[in-house]
Design a protein around this motif. Structure first.
Motif, short mmCIF file in Angstrom:
data_model
loop_
_atom_site.label_atom_id
_atom_site.label_comp_id
_atom_site.label_asym_id
_atom_site.label_seq_id
_atom_site.Cartn_x
_atom_site.Cartn_y
_atom_site.Cartn_z
N ARG A 59 0.87 -1.18 0.00
CA ARG A 59 0.00 0.00 0.00
C ARG A 59 0.90 1.22 0.00
NH1 ARG A 59 -2.81 3.01 4.51
NH2 ARG A 59 -4.67 3.86 3.55
N ILE A 60 0.58 2.18 -0.85
CA ILE A 60 1.36 3.40 -0.94
C ILE A 60 0.45 4.58 -0.63
CG2 ILE A 60 2.75 4.89 -2.43
CD1 ILE A 60 3.56 2.41 -3.97
N GLN A 61 0.93 5.43 0.25
CA GLN A 61 0.18 6.63 0.63
C GLN A 61 0.99 7.86 0.28
OE1 GLN A 61 -1.86 6.80 4.52
NE2 GLN A 61 -0.54 8.55 4.90
N LEU A 62 0.32 8.86 -0.24
CA LEU A 62 0.97 10.11 -0.64
C LEU A 62 0.20 11.28 -0.05
CD1 LEU A 62 3.08 11.60 -2.44
CD2 LEU A 62 1.34 11.58 -4.24
N SER A 63 0.92 12.17 0.62
CA SER A 63 0.30 13.41 1.09
C SER A 63 1.17 14.57 0.62
CB SER A 63 0.14 13.41 2.61
OG SER A 63 1.39 13.31 3.24
N GLN A 64 0.53 15.72 0.51
CA GLN A 64 1.20 16.91 -0.01
C GLN A 64 0.92 18.07 0.92
OE1 GLN A 64 0.35 17.82 -4.14
NE2 GLN A 64 0.25 19.98 -3.64
N GLU A 65 1.95 18.87 1.16
CA GLU A 65 1.82 20.08 1.98
C GLU A 65 2.48 21.22 1.25
OE1 GLU A 65 3.61 19.54 5.83
OE2 GLU A 65 3.11 17.42 5.81
N GLY A 66 2.01 22.43 1.52
CA GLY A 66 2.66 23.62 1.00
C GLY A 66 2.31 23.91 -0.44
N LEU A 114 5.75 10.33 1.22
CA LEU A 114 5.47 9.07 0.54
C LEU A 114 5.71 7.95 1.56
CD1 LEU A 114 4.80 7.92 -2.26
CD2 LEU A 114 7.23 7.97 -2.76
N THR A 115 4.68 7.16 1.79
CA THR A 115 4.76 6.05 2.74
C THR A 115 4.46 4.76 2.01
OG1 THR A 115 4.05 7.47 4.56
CG2 THR A 115 3.86 5.09 4.90
N VAL A 116 5.34 3.78 2.18
CA VAL A 116 5.15 2.47 1.57
C VAL A 116 4.99 1.46 2.70
CG1 VAL A 116 6.16 0.69 0.09
CG2 VAL A 116 6.46 3.12 -0.48
#
Length: 113
Positions: A7-14, A72-74
């Motif tokens: 499972r891959i999670q993606l978050s974005q800031e800024g 990015l979290t794997v």
């Protein structure tokens, strides 16, 4: 790596026009992607040596409050590794991996957490 358990999670800031509500993490299961797309992401993880990266990878460009950052979290079974990428992402393998994951979460709609 068993595709079904990744499972891959993606978050974005800024960024200049950042909206906090739109920055919620998106995730995708590799097993749910078309084989070609999942293989490209797996290759991207290997090429970037993702699991060997430190928790933060910063570009050498000027720092600013409006600088975009991606986390990015794997997750693969009990194994979990997160890396914060601060723009500009200079490593070509990391840039490609980020592009592949962004495309996958956008196309699939991702799962909102």
């Amino acid at each position: 790596m068993s595709r079904d358990s990744v499972r891959i999670q993606l978050s974005q800031e800024g960024g200049l026009a950042a909206f906090p509500g739109l920055a919620r993490p998106r995730s995708v299961e590799l097993g749910e992607l078309p084989a070609e797309q999942a293989e490209a992401i797996e290759q991207g993880l290997r090429d970037a040596r993702f699991h060997e990266l430190p928790s933060v990878v910063e570009g050498s460009g000027p720092r600013g409050a409006d600088q975009r950052q991606y986390t990015l979290t794997v997750e693969e079974g009990a194994r979990r590794h997160s890396v914060k990428l601060v723009e500009p992402v200079e490593d070509p393998h990391l840039r490609e991996l980020l592009s592949l994951v962004r495309r996958a979460t956008r196309r699939r709609g991702g799962h909102w957490n």
